[in-house]
Design an enzyme around this catalytic site. Structure first.
Site, PDB file in Angstrom:
ATOM      1  N   ASP A 101       0.861  -1.177   0.000  1.00 13.63           N
ATOM      2  CA  ASP A 101       0.000   0.000   0.000  1.00 13.63           C
ATOM      3  C   ASP A 101       0.904   1.237   0.000  1.00 13.63           C
ATOM      4  O   ASP A 101       1.440   1.612  -1.036  1.00 13.63           O
ATOM      5  CB  ASP A 101      -0.897  -0.118   1.231  1.00 13.63           C
ATOM      6  CG  ASP A 101      -2.009   0.906   1.294  1.00 13.63           C
ATOM      7  OD1 ASP A 101      -2.550   1.256   0.238  1.00 13.63           O
ATOM      8  OD2 ASP A 101      -2.338   1.356   2.399  1.00 13.63           O
ATOM      9  N   LYS A 129      -1.079  -1.561  -4.744  1.00 12.84           N
ATOM     10  CA  LYS A 129      -1.847  -0.331  -5.008  1.00 12.84           C
ATOM     11  C   LYS A 129      -0.847   0.779  -5.284  1.00 12.84           C
ATOM     12  O   LYS A 129      -0.507   1.554  -4.382  1.00 12.84           O
ATOM     13  CB  LYS A 129      -2.655   0.056  -3.760  1.00 12.84           C
ATOM     14  CG  LYS A 129      -3.887  -0.755  -3.477  1.00 12.84           C
ATOM     15  CD  LYS A 129      -4.643  -0.053  -2.349  1.00 12.84           C
ATOM     16  CE  LYS A 129      -5.540  -0.969  -1.590  1.00 12.84           C
ATOM     17  NZ  LYS A 129      -6.065  -0.349  -0.363  1.00 12.84           N
ATOM     18  N   ARG A 163     -10.971 -12.702   5.779  1.00 17.64           N
ATOM     19  CA  ARG A 163      -9.684 -13.235   5.298  1.00 17.64           C
ATOM     20  C   ARG A 163      -9.879 -14.532   4.533  1.00 17.64           C
ATOM     21  O   ARG A 163      -9.101 -14.874   3.652  1.00 17.64           O
ATOM     22  CB  ARG A 163      -8.749 -13.530   6.485  1.00 17.64           C
ATOM     23  CG  ARG A 163      -8.262 -12.299   7.227  1.00 17.64           C
ATOM     24  CD  ARG A 163      -7.159 -12.702   8.198  1.00 17.64           C
ATOM     25  NE  ARG A 163      -6.880 -11.688   9.205  1.00 17.64           N
ATOM     26  CZ  ARG A 163      -6.045 -10.664   9.047  1.00 17.64           C
ATOM     27  NH1 ARG A 163      -5.401 -10.504   7.902  1.00 17.64           N
ATOM     28  NH2 ARG A 163      -5.852  -9.795  10.018  1.00 17.64           N
TER      29      ARG A 163
HETATM   30  P1  IMP Z   1       1.782  -0.230   4.034  1.00 14.88           P
HETATM   31  O1  IMP Z   1       2.251  -0.667   2.655  1.00 14.88           O
HETATM   32  O2  IMP Z   1       2.887  -0.020   5.002  1.00 14.88           O
HETATM   33  O3  IMP Z   1       0.879   0.965   3.943  1.00 14.88           O
HETATM   34  O4  IMP Z   1       0.917  -1.356   4.724  1.00 14.88           O
HETATM   35  C1  IMP Z   1       0.338  -2.392   4.034  1.00 14.88           C
HETATM   36  C2  IMP Z   1      -0.560  -3.146   4.982  1.00 14.88           C
HETATM   37  O5  IMP Z   1      -1.781  -2.435   5.180  1.00 14.88           O
HETATM   38  C3  IMP Z   1      -0.940  -4.467   4.369  1.00 14.88           C
HETATM   39  O6  IMP Z   1      -0.041  -5.491   4.702  1.00 14.88           O
HETATM   40  C4  IMP Z   1      -2.332  -4.694   4.910  1.00 14.88           C
HETATM   41  O7  IMP Z   1      -2.258  -5.324   6.158  1.00 14.88           O
HETATM   42  C5  IMP Z   1      -2.896  -3.296   5.089  1.00 14.88           C
HETATM   43  N1  IMP Z   1      -3.739  -2.915   3.928  1.00 14.88           N
HETATM   44  C6  IMP Z   1      -3.459  -2.007   2.974  1.00 14.88           C
HETATM   45  N2  IMP Z   1      -4.449  -1.906   2.066  1.00 14.88           N
HETATM   46  C7  IMP Z   1      -5.386  -2.813   2.435  1.00 14.88           C
HETATM   47  C8  IMP Z   1      -6.664  -3.209   1.859  1.00 14.88           C
HETATM   48  O8  IMP Z   1      -7.140  -2.723   0.821  1.00 14.88           O
HETATM   49  N3  IMP Z   1      -7.335  -4.170   2.537  1.00 14.88           N
HETATM   50  C9  IMP Z   1      -6.867  -4.756   3.682  1.00 14.88           C
HETATM   51  N4  IMP Z   1      -5.690  -4.421   4.242  1.00 14.88           N
HETATM   52  C10 IMP Z   1      -4.943  -3.458   3.625  1.00 14.88           C
END
Ligand code: IMP
Ligand code: MG
Length: 174
Positions: A101, A129, A163
């Site tokens: 993300d 994403k 999940r």
């Molecule tokens: P980031 O890349 O540090 O922002 O964190 C990613 C984490 O956020 C992932 O491993 C998921 O646990 C959570 N996450 C991000 N987007 C989603 C989504 O669309 N659905 C469910 N969990 C998400």
């Protein structure tokens, strides 16, 4: 508030993609053993399905991390809730994630794992994403690039639920 799940990627589409990634990893690591590191809990469904489709020798380990800071403003500093059981030294490691993300968690995690001296370190994620990226993270294997929508299923949760869905869906509220 009633919730409905709109299918974004069917079980067949996800399975076919995991098969492809499994074949690619098997080619890329021919003659080697690959050590899969699953980031719990989200990565677990993907890792199991992927591991079944890899034809070179596979070993597995698991870790669980949580982000410091509030939900909306992740600092990118990661707390290890459960560390790996085994050292990474000399191993060909692939980190398995459900979704990238902002990239904050993973960029921190990858730096930390690199310091443990693996022979190689790659990242494999079921979903990406790209529009949400804040920190640059190099992804070696990606299942699907998706738009900026909150998705569930195949390991991904909304408030710890969904999940277990065998497909990827978007949560909609009535
Ligand atoms: P980031 O890349 O540090 O922002 O964190 C990613 C984490 O956020 C992932 O491993 C998921 O646990 C959570 N996450 C991000 N987007 C989603 C989504 O669309 N659905 C469910 N969990 C998400
Ligand atoms: Mg995750």
């Amino acid at each position: 508030m009633a919730e409905r799940i709109k299918v974004m990627l069917t079980e067949e589409e996800v399975d076919a993609k995991i098969q492809q990634i499994g074949e690619q990893i098997s080619k890329d690591y021919a003659g080697k053993q690959v050590h899969l590191v699953c980031v719990l809990k989200g990565g677990s469904f993907f890792m199991c399905e992927l591991a079944k489709r890899i034809t070179v020798p596979v070993s597995l380990d698991f870790m669980s991390v949580s982000s410091y800071g509030s939900e909306t403003k992740s600092s990118g500093v990661v707390k290890i809730v459960k560390d790996l059981d085994e050292p990474l030294k000399g191993k060909d490691v692939i980190v398995i994630e459900d979704i990238v993300d902002s990239g904050r968690t993973l960029s921190y995690l990858l730096e930390m794992l690199k310091d443990r001296g693996p022979a190689s370190l790659r990242l494999c994620t079921l979903l990406d994403k790209p529009d949400r990226r804040v920190v640059d993270v190099h992804v070696d294997y990606t299942g699907f690039q998706i738009p900026d929508e909150f998705v569930v299923g195949y390991g991904l949760d909304y408030d710890q639920r969904y999940r277990n869905l065998p497909y990827i869906g978007v949560v909609e509220f009535d």
